[in-house]
Enzyme design. Structure first.
Site, short mmCIF file in Angstrom:
data_model
loop_
_atom_site.label_atom_id
_atom_site.label_comp_id
_atom_site.label_asym_id
_atom_site.label_seq_id
_atom_site.Cartn_x
_atom_site.Cartn_y
_atom_site.Cartn_z
N SER A 80 0.65 -1.23 -0.07
CA SER A 80 0.26 -0.15 -0.03
C SER A 80 1.06 1.23 -0.04
O SER A 80 1.44 1.72 1.09
CB SER A 80 -0.63 0.07 1.26
OG SER A 80 -1.75 -1.08 1.16
N LYS A 138 -6.42 2.58 -3.05
CA LYS A 138 -5.99 2.12 -1.73
C LYS A 138 -6.05 3.12 -0.46
O LYS A 138 -6.47 2.87 0.77
CB LYS A 138 -4.80 1.25 -1.65
CG LYS A 138 -4.24 0.64 -0.25
CD LYS A 138 -5.29 -0.65 -0.12
CE LYS A 138 -4.86 -0.98 1.41
NZ LYS A 138 -5.90 -2.08 1.94
N LYS A 158 -0.02 5.18 8.26
CA LYS A 158 0.89 5.63 6.97
C LYS A 158 -0.14 5.91 5.92
O LYS A 158 -0.15 6.77 4.82
CB LYS A 158 1.99 4.42 6.64
CG LYS A 158 2.76 4.39 5.21
CD LYS A 158 1.78 3.34 4.27
CE LYS A 158 1.54 2.07 4.69
NZ LYS A 158 1.07 1.09 4.01
P1 NDP Z 1 4.26 -6.81 7.82
O1 NDP Z 1 4.93 -5.70 8.98
O2 NDP Z 1 3.63 -7.86 8.60
O3 NDP Z 1 5.45 -7.42 6.99
C1 NDP Z 1 6.31 -6.44 6.46
C2 NDP Z 1 7.38 -7.15 5.46
O4 NDP Z 1 8.29 -6.09 5.13
C3 NDP Z 1 8.21 -8.28 6.21
O5 NDP Z 1 8.40 -9.15 5.21
C4 NDP Z 1 9.37 -7.31 6.65
O6 NDP Z 1 10.53 -8.12 6.95
C5 NDP Z 1 9.43 -6.49 5.52
N1 NDP Z 1 10.34 -5.19 5.65
C6 NDP Z 1 10.13 -4.41 6.63
N2 NDP Z 1 11.28 -3.50 6.62
C7 NDP Z 1 11.95 -3.53 5.62
C8 NDP Z 1 13.01 -3.21 4.92
N3 NDP Z 1 13.63 -1.95 5.42
N4 NDP Z 1 13.74 -3.77 4.06
C9 NDP Z 1 13.04 -5.08 3.49
N5 NDP Z 1 12.18 -5.62 3.84
C10 NDP Z 1 11.57 -5.07 5.06
O7 NDP Z 1 3.17 -5.91 7.01
P2 NDP Z 1 1.97 -6.44 6.20
O8 NDP Z 1 2.47 -7.68 5.68
O9 NDP Z 1 0.91 -6.39 7.13
O10 NDP Z 1 1.72 -5.50 5.34
C11 NDP Z 1 2.58 -5.28 4.04
C12 NDP Z 1 2.07 -4.08 3.09
O11 NDP Z 1 0.59 -4.51 2.72
C13 NDP Z 1 1.79 -2.82 3.69
O12 NDP Z 1 2.15 -1.93 2.79
C14 NDP Z 1 0.24 -2.77 4.34
O13 NDP Z 1 -0.13 -1.49 4.72
C15 NDP Z 1 -0.40 -3.68 3.14
N6 NDP Z 1 -1.43 -4.31 3.87
C16 NDP Z 1 -1.78 -4.80 4.95
C17 NDP Z 1 -2.92 -5.54 5.38
C18 NDP Z 1 -2.96 -6.34 6.40
O14 NDP Z 1 -3.97 -6.64 6.91
N7 NDP Z 1 -1.94 -6.73 7.29
C19 NDP Z 1 -4.22 -5.48 4.36
C20 NDP Z 1 -3.91 -4.86 3.28
C21 NDP Z 1 -2.84 -4.44 2.72
P3 NDP Z 1 11.02 -8.88 8.38
O15 NDP Z 1 10.30 -10.26 8.16
O16 NDP Z 1 12.30 -8.89 8.27
O17 NDP Z 1 10.56 -8.14 9.34
#
Ligand code: NDP
Length: 289
Positions: A91, A166, A235
Protein backbone atom coordinates in the site's frame (compact mmCIF):
# COMPACT_ATOMS: atom_id res chain seq x y z
CA UNK A 1 6.41 -17.81 -15.23
CA UNK A 2 9.47 -17.30 -13.00
CA UNK A 3 8.70 -14.96 -10.12
CA UNK A 4 10.71 -13.33 -7.33
CA UNK A 5 8.47 -12.59 -4.35
CA UNK A 6 9.92 -9.99 -1.97
CA UNK A 7 8.44 -9.46 1.52
CA UNK A 8 6.95 -12.31 3.51
CA UNK A 9 5.05 -10.41 6.19
CA UNK A 10 1.50 -10.93 7.47
CA UNK A 11 0.17 -10.48 3.91
CA UNK A 12 3.10 -11.55 1.73
CA UNK A 13 3.68 -14.92 3.39
CA UNK A 14 0.27 -16.42 2.52
CA UNK A 15 0.09 -14.57 -0.84
CA UNK A 16 3.41 -16.11 -1.91
CA UNK A 17 2.01 -19.51 -0.94
CA UNK A 18 -0.83 -19.04 -3.46
CA UNK A 19 1.57 -17.83 -6.19
CA UNK A 20 3.74 -20.93 -5.59
CA UNK A 21 0.89 -23.26 -6.51
CA UNK A 22 1.00 -22.05 -10.12
CA UNK A 23 4.45 -20.57 -10.74
CA UNK A 24 8.13 -21.20 -10.10
CA UNK A 25 8.94 -18.79 -7.32
CA UNK A 26 11.97 -17.52 -5.43
CA UNK A 27 11.26 -15.82 -2.10
CA UNK A 28 13.37 -13.17 -0.40
CA UNK A 29 12.74 -11.69 3.03
CA UNK A 30 14.82 -9.25 5.08
CA UNK A 31 14.85 -11.85 7.87
CA UNK A 32 16.07 -14.88 5.92
CA UNK A 33 14.67 -17.49 8.35
CA UNK A 34 11.16 -16.52 7.26
CA UNK A 35 12.04 -17.25 3.62
CA UNK A 36 13.56 -20.59 4.63
CA UNK A 37 10.38 -21.48 6.55
CA UNK A 38 8.30 -20.50 3.52
CA UNK A 39 10.40 -22.73 1.26
CA UNK A 40 9.88 -25.68 3.61
CA UNK A 41 6.16 -25.05 3.86
CA UNK A 42 5.32 -24.14 0.24
CA UNK A 43 8.11 -25.62 -1.90
CA UNK A 44 9.45 -22.19 -2.88
CA UNK A 45 13.15 -21.37 -3.30
CA UNK A 46 14.53 -19.19 -0.50
CA UNK A 47 17.28 -16.78 -1.58
CA UNK A 48 19.51 -14.91 0.83
CA UNK A 49 21.01 -12.38 -1.59
CA UNK A 50 18.53 -9.86 -2.99
CA UNK A 51 20.54 -9.75 -6.23
CA UNK A 52 19.56 -13.40 -6.85
CA UNK A 53 15.99 -12.19 -7.54
CA UNK A 54 17.06 -10.28 -10.67
CA UNK A 55 16.90 -13.13 -13.21
CA UNK A 56 13.14 -13.68 -12.86
CA UNK A 57 10.36 -12.67 -15.33
CA UNK A 58 8.37 -10.91 -12.61
CA UNK A 59 9.45 -9.12 -9.42
CA UNK A 60 6.66 -8.80 -6.84
CA UNK A 61 7.13 -6.58 -3.77
CA UNK A 62 4.90 -6.27 -0.71
CA UNK A 63 6.68 -4.18 1.92
CA UNK A 64 5.55 -1.69 4.59
CA UNK A 65 5.88 1.50 2.51
CA UNK A 66 7.16 2.84 -0.81
CA UNK A 67 10.39 3.79 0.96
CA UNK A 68 11.39 0.14 1.39
CA UNK A 69 10.25 -0.61 -2.18
CA UNK A 70 12.47 2.23 -3.49
CA UNK A 71 15.45 0.72 -1.65
CA UNK A 72 14.85 -2.64 -3.39
CA UNK A 73 14.37 -0.86 -6.75
CA UNK A 74 17.79 0.82 -6.30
CA UNK A 75 19.48 -2.57 -5.88
CA UNK A 76 17.64 -4.58 -8.53
CA UNK A 77 16.86 -2.23 -11.41
CA UNK A 78 20.46 -1.99 -12.69
CA UNK A 79 20.52 -5.81 -12.85
CA UNK A 80 17.21 -6.32 -14.71
CA UNK A 81 16.99 -7.15 -18.41
CA UNK A 82 14.35 -5.87 -20.85
CA UNK A 83 10.83 -7.27 -20.98
CA UNK A 84 10.24 -8.00 -17.31
CA UNK A 85 7.37 -6.86 -15.07
CA UNK A 86 7.43 -5.33 -11.59
CA UNK A 87 4.27 -5.77 -9.49
CA UNK A 88 4.15 -3.70 -6.29
CA UNK A 89 1.44 -4.93 -3.89
CA UNK A 90 2.59 -2.59 -1.10
CA UNK A 91 0.00 0.00 0.00
CA UNK A 92 2.32 2.67 -1.29
CA UNK A 93 2.57 6.25 -2.36
CA UNK A 94 1.14 7.15 -5.82
CA UNK A 95 3.94 9.62 -6.63
CA UNK A 96 6.67 7.09 -5.84
CA UNK A 97 4.99 4.47 -8.03
CA UNK A 98 4.65 6.92 -10.94
CA UNK A 99 8.38 7.69 -10.66
CA UNK A 100 9.29 3.99 -10.48
CA UNK A 101 7.02 3.18 -13.45
CA UNK A 102 8.71 5.89 -15.55
CA UNK A 103 12.17 4.67 -14.57
CA UNK A 104 11.33 1.05 -15.44
CA UNK A 105 9.65 2.12 -18.70
CA UNK A 106 12.99 3.58 -19.86
CA UNK A 107 14.48 0.10 -19.36
CA UNK A 108 11.53 -1.53 -21.21
CA UNK A 109 10.23 -3.12 -18.00
CA UNK A 110 6.53 -2.96 -17.12
CA UNK A 111 5.21 -1.78 -13.74
CA UNK A 112 1.90 -2.03 -11.93
CA UNK A 113 0.99 -0.84 -8.45
CA UNK A 114 -1.39 -3.52 -7.20
CA UNK A 115 -2.30 -3.00 -3.54
CA UNK A 116 -4.81 -5.36 -1.99
CA UNK A 117 -7.77 -5.26 0.35
CA UNK A 118 -9.29 -8.12 2.33
CA UNK A 119 -6.78 -8.36 5.18
CA UNK A 120 -5.03 -11.48 6.43
CA UNK A 121 -8.21 -13.60 6.12
CA UNK A 122 -8.40 -12.68 2.40
CA UNK A 123 -4.66 -13.34 1.96
CA UNK A 124 -4.97 -16.77 3.60
CA UNK A 125 -8.04 -17.69 1.54
CA UNK A 126 -6.72 -16.22 -1.74
CA UNK A 127 -9.79 -14.00 -2.05
CA UNK A 128 -8.21 -10.53 -2.01
CA UNK A 129 -9.49 -7.62 -4.06
CA UNK A 130 -6.63 -6.09 -6.05
CA UNK A 131 -6.74 -2.53 -7.42
CA UNK A 132 -4.27 -2.09 -10.23
CA UNK A 133 -2.59 0.99 -11.68
CA UNK A 134 -0.54 0.78 -14.87
CA UNK A 135 -0.83 0.41 -18.63
CA UNK A 136 -3.42 -1.98 -20.05
CA UNK A 137 -0.61 -4.21 -21.33
CA UNK A 138 1.08 -4.46 -17.92
CA UNK A 139 -2.27 -5.02 -16.22
CA UNK A 140 -3.09 -7.95 -18.51
CA UNK A 141 0.34 -9.52 -17.89
CA UNK A 142 0.05 -9.02 -14.12
CA UNK A 143 -3.35 -10.73 -13.94
CA UNK A 144 -1.73 -14.15 -14.34
CA UNK A 145 0.06 -13.61 -11.01
CA UNK A 146 -2.55 -11.49 -9.22
CA UNK A 147 -5.26 -14.06 -9.96
CA UNK A 148 -3.49 -16.63 -7.79
CA UNK A 149 -4.34 -14.67 -4.60
CA UNK A 150 -7.03 -12.26 -5.78
CA UNK A 151 -10.63 -13.11 -6.60
CA UNK A 152 -11.42 -9.61 -7.86
CA UNK A 153 -8.91 -7.69 -9.98
CA UNK A 154 -9.83 -4.15 -10.98
CA UNK A 155 -7.82 -1.92 -13.32
CA UNK A 156 -8.30 1.58 -11.89
CA UNK A 157 -6.02 3.73 -14.06
CA UNK A 158 -2.40 4.57 -14.85
CA UNK A 159 0.58 3.88 -12.56
CA UNK A 160 -0.14 5.27 -9.09
CA UNK A 161 -3.93 4.94 -9.40
CA UNK A 162 -3.99 1.66 -7.45
CA UNK A 163 -2.16 3.25 -4.56
CA UNK A 164 -4.45 6.29 -4.66
CA UNK A 165 -7.60 4.14 -4.44
CA UNK A 166 -6.07 2.07 -1.63
CA UNK A 167 -5.28 5.21 0.41
CA UNK A 168 -8.87 6.43 -0.10
CA UNK A 169 -10.24 3.06 1.02
CA UNK A 170 -8.18 3.07 4.19
CA UNK A 171 -8.99 6.70 5.00
CA UNK A 172 -12.68 5.77 4.88
CA UNK A 173 -12.05 2.69 7.03
CA UNK A 174 -10.13 4.75 9.60
CA UNK A 175 -12.74 7.52 9.90
CA UNK A 176 -15.44 4.88 10.29
CA UNK A 177 -13.47 2.99 12.93
CA UNK A 178 -12.87 6.11 15.00
CA UNK A 179 -16.53 7.17 14.86
CA UNK A 180 -17.71 3.67 15.78
CA UNK A 181 -15.29 3.65 18.73
CA UNK A 182 -16.76 6.93 20.01
CA UNK A 183 -20.36 5.75 19.56
CA UNK A 184 -19.83 2.40 21.28
CA UNK A 185 -17.98 3.96 24.20
CA UNK A 186 -20.85 6.41 24.61
CA UNK A 187 -23.39 3.56 24.61
CA UNK A 188 -21.27 1.66 27.16
CA UNK A 189 -21.18 4.73 29.43
CA UNK A 190 -24.98 4.94 29.20
CA UNK A 191 -25.16 1.34 30.47
CA UNK A 192 -26.61 -0.05 27.25
CA UNK A 193 -26.01 -3.72 26.47
CA UNK A 194 -23.44 -3.65 23.67
CA UNK A 195 -24.38 -7.04 22.24
CA UNK A 196 -27.92 -5.77 21.67
CA UNK A 197 -26.64 -2.41 20.44
CA UNK A 198 -24.38 -4.08 17.85
CA UNK A 199 -27.27 -6.29 16.74
CA UNK A 200 -29.30 -3.16 16.03
CA UNK A 201 -26.42 -1.27 14.39
CA UNK A 202 -25.64 -4.20 12.12
CA UNK A 203 -29.25 -4.33 10.96
CA UNK A 204 -29.35 -0.56 10.54
CA UNK A 205 -27.95 2.08 8.23
CA UNK A 206 -24.92 2.70 10.48
CA UNK A 207 -23.51 -0.76 9.81
CA UNK A 208 -20.12 -1.21 8.18
CA UNK A 209 -17.17 -3.59 7.92
CA UNK A 210 -16.05 -2.12 11.24
CA UNK A 211 -19.30 -2.85 13.08
CA UNK A 212 -19.91 -6.21 11.41
CA UNK A 213 -16.44 -7.77 11.26
CA UNK A 214 -14.03 -5.89 13.51
CA UNK A 215 -15.74 -4.73 16.67
CA UNK A 216 -17.86 -7.66 17.88
CA UNK A 217 -14.91 -10.00 18.61
CA UNK A 218 -12.86 -7.19 20.21
CA UNK A 219 -15.53 -5.52 22.30
CA UNK A 220 -17.75 -8.49 23.14
CA UNK A 221 -15.17 -11.31 23.33
CA UNK A 222 -12.06 -9.34 24.36
CA UNK A 223 -9.93 -10.67 21.47
CA UNK A 224 -7.37 -8.16 20.21
CA UNK A 225 -5.22 -9.87 17.52
CA UNK A 226 -2.53 -7.99 15.61
CA UNK A 227 -3.39 -8.45 11.91
CA UNK A 228 -2.71 -4.99 10.45
CA UNK A 229 -0.30 -2.72 12.26
CA UNK A 230 -1.56 0.68 13.38
CA UNK A 231 1.69 2.15 12.00
CA UNK A 232 0.70 0.93 8.51
CA UNK A 233 -2.85 2.29 8.77
CA UNK A 234 -1.47 5.64 9.94
CA UNK A 235 0.87 5.61 6.91
CA UNK A 236 -2.15 5.07 4.62
CA UNK A 237 -3.86 8.09 6.18
CA UNK A 238 -0.77 10.22 5.66
CA UNK A 239 -0.78 9.20 1.98
CA UNK A 240 -4.47 10.17 1.67
CA UNK A 241 -3.82 13.51 3.39
CA UNK A 242 -0.86 14.20 1.12
CA UNK A 243 -2.94 13.34 -1.99
CA UNK A 244 -5.55 15.91 -0.90
CA UNK A 245 -2.82 18.44 -0.08
CA UNK A 246 -1.04 18.07 -3.43
CA UNK A 247 -4.41 18.37 -5.22
CA UNK A 248 -4.94 21.68 -3.33
CA UNK A 249 -8.13 20.39 -1.71
CA UNK A 250 -9.49 21.18 1.76
CA UNK A 251 -10.25 17.78 3.34
CA UNK A 252 -10.69 18.42 7.07
CA UNK A 253 -12.03 14.96 7.90
CA UNK A 254 -9.03 13.19 6.37
CA UNK A 255 -6.74 15.69 8.12
CA UNK A 256 -8.39 15.20 11.50
CA UNK A 257 -8.48 11.41 11.20
CA UNK A 258 -4.79 11.39 10.32
CA UNK A 259 -3.96 13.50 13.38
CA UNK A 260 -6.03 11.24 15.65
CA UNK A 261 -4.35 8.10 14.32
CA UNK A 262 -0.91 9.70 14.69
CA UNK A 263 -1.72 10.50 18.33
CA UNK A 264 -2.96 6.93 18.90
CA UNK A 265 0.20 5.53 17.28
CA UNK A 266 2.42 7.69 19.47
CA UNK A 267 0.57 6.42 22.53
CA UNK A 268 0.05 2.73 21.65
CA UNK A 269 3.38 2.17 19.87
CA UNK A 270 4.55 0.47 16.68
CA UNK A 271 3.43 -3.01 17.72
CA UNK A 272 -0.27 -2.14 18.13
CA UNK A 273 -3.01 -3.33 15.80
CA UNK A 274 -5.05 -0.60 14.08
CA UNK A 275 -8.32 -1.61 15.78
CA UNK A 276 -6.66 -0.77 19.13
CA UNK A 277 -7.47 2.89 18.45
CA UNK A 278 -10.74 1.85 20.10
CA UNK A 279 -8.77 1.45 23.35
CA UNK A 280 -7.13 4.83 22.80
CA UNK A 281 -10.54 6.52 22.45
CA UNK A 282 -11.50 4.92 25.77
CA UNK A 283 -8.23 6.05 27.39
CA UNK A 284 -8.82 9.65 26.25
CA UNK A 285 -12.00 9.45 28.33
CA UNK A 286 -10.59 7.73 31.43
CA UNK A 287 -12.22 4.43 30.39
CA UNK A 288 -10.97 1.00 29.30
CA UNK A 289 -12.20 -1.89 27.16
P1 NDP B 1 4.26 -6.76 7.98
O1 NDP B 1 4.80 -5.74 8.90
O2 NDP B 1 3.61 -7.97 8.52
O3 NDP B 1 5.47 -7.28 7.02
C1 NDP B 1 6.37 -6.36 6.46
C2 NDP B 1 7.35 -7.11 5.56
O4 NDP B 1 8.28 -6.15 5.04
C3 NDP B 1 8.18 -8.17 6.26
O5 NDP B 1 8.46 -9.19 5.34
C4 NDP B 1 9.44 -7.40 6.65
O6 NDP B 1 10.57 -8.23 6.81
C5 NDP B 1 9.62 -6.53 5.43
N1 NDP B 1 10.40 -5.34 5.70
C6 NDP B 1 10.20 -4.42 6.66
N2 NDP B 1 11.14 -3.44 6.57
C7 NDP B 1 11.95 -3.78 5.53
C8 NDP B 1 13.10 -3.19 4.94
N3 NDP B 1 13.62 -2.01 5.39
N4 NDP B 1 13.67 -3.81 3.90
C9 NDP B 1 13.18 -4.98 3.42
N5 NDP B 1 12.09 -5.60 3.93
C10 NDP B 1 11.48 -4.99 4.98
O7 NDP B 1 3.31 -5.98 6.97
P2 NDP B 1 1.98 -6.49 6.25
O8 NDP B 1 2.27 -7.74 5.52
O9 NDP B 1 0.84 -6.39 7.18
O10 NDP B 1 1.78 -5.29 5.20
C11 NDP B 1 2.54 -5.20 3.98
C12 NDP B 1 1.87 -4.15 3.11
O11 NDP B 1 0.52 -4.56 2.83
C13 NDP B 1 1.77 -2.77 3.76
O12 NDP B 1 1.94 -1.78 2.80
C14 NDP B 1 0.35 -2.75 4.32
O13 NDP B 1 -0.14 -1.43 4.46
C15 NDP B 1 -0.39 -3.56 3.27
N6 NDP B 1 -1.62 -4.23 3.71
C16 NDP B 1 -1.68 -4.91 4.91
C17 NDP B 1 -2.87 -5.55 5.28
C18 NDP B 1 -3.01 -6.32 6.57
O14 NDP B 1 -4.15 -6.66 6.95
N7 NDP B 1 -1.92 -6.63 7.29
C19 NDP B 1 -4.06 -5.50 4.43
C20 NDP B 1 -3.86 -4.82 3.17
C21 NDP B 1 -2.70 -4.19 2.85
P3 NDP B 1 10.98 -8.88 8.24
O15 NDP B 1 10.34 -10.23 8.27
O16 NDP B 1 12.45 -8.93 8.19
O17 NDP B 1 10.46 -7.94 9.31
Amino acid sequence: MKIAFIGLGAMGYPMAGHVAREHEIKVWNRTTEVAVRHAEEHGTIAVERLEDCAAQDVILTILPTSREVDEIVEVLVPLLGEGGLWIDCTSGDPESSSRTAARLFRQKIGFVDAPVTGGTPGANAGTLTVMVGGTEESYVRACEVLGTFGSRLIHVGEAGAGHAVKAANNAMLAANLWTAAECLLTLKKLGINLRSALEVLNAGSGRSFVSESLLPSRILEGEWPVTFKLALQEKDLRIAASMAHSSHLAMPMIGLTTQLFTAALNDLGEGADYVEVVKYVAKMNGETW
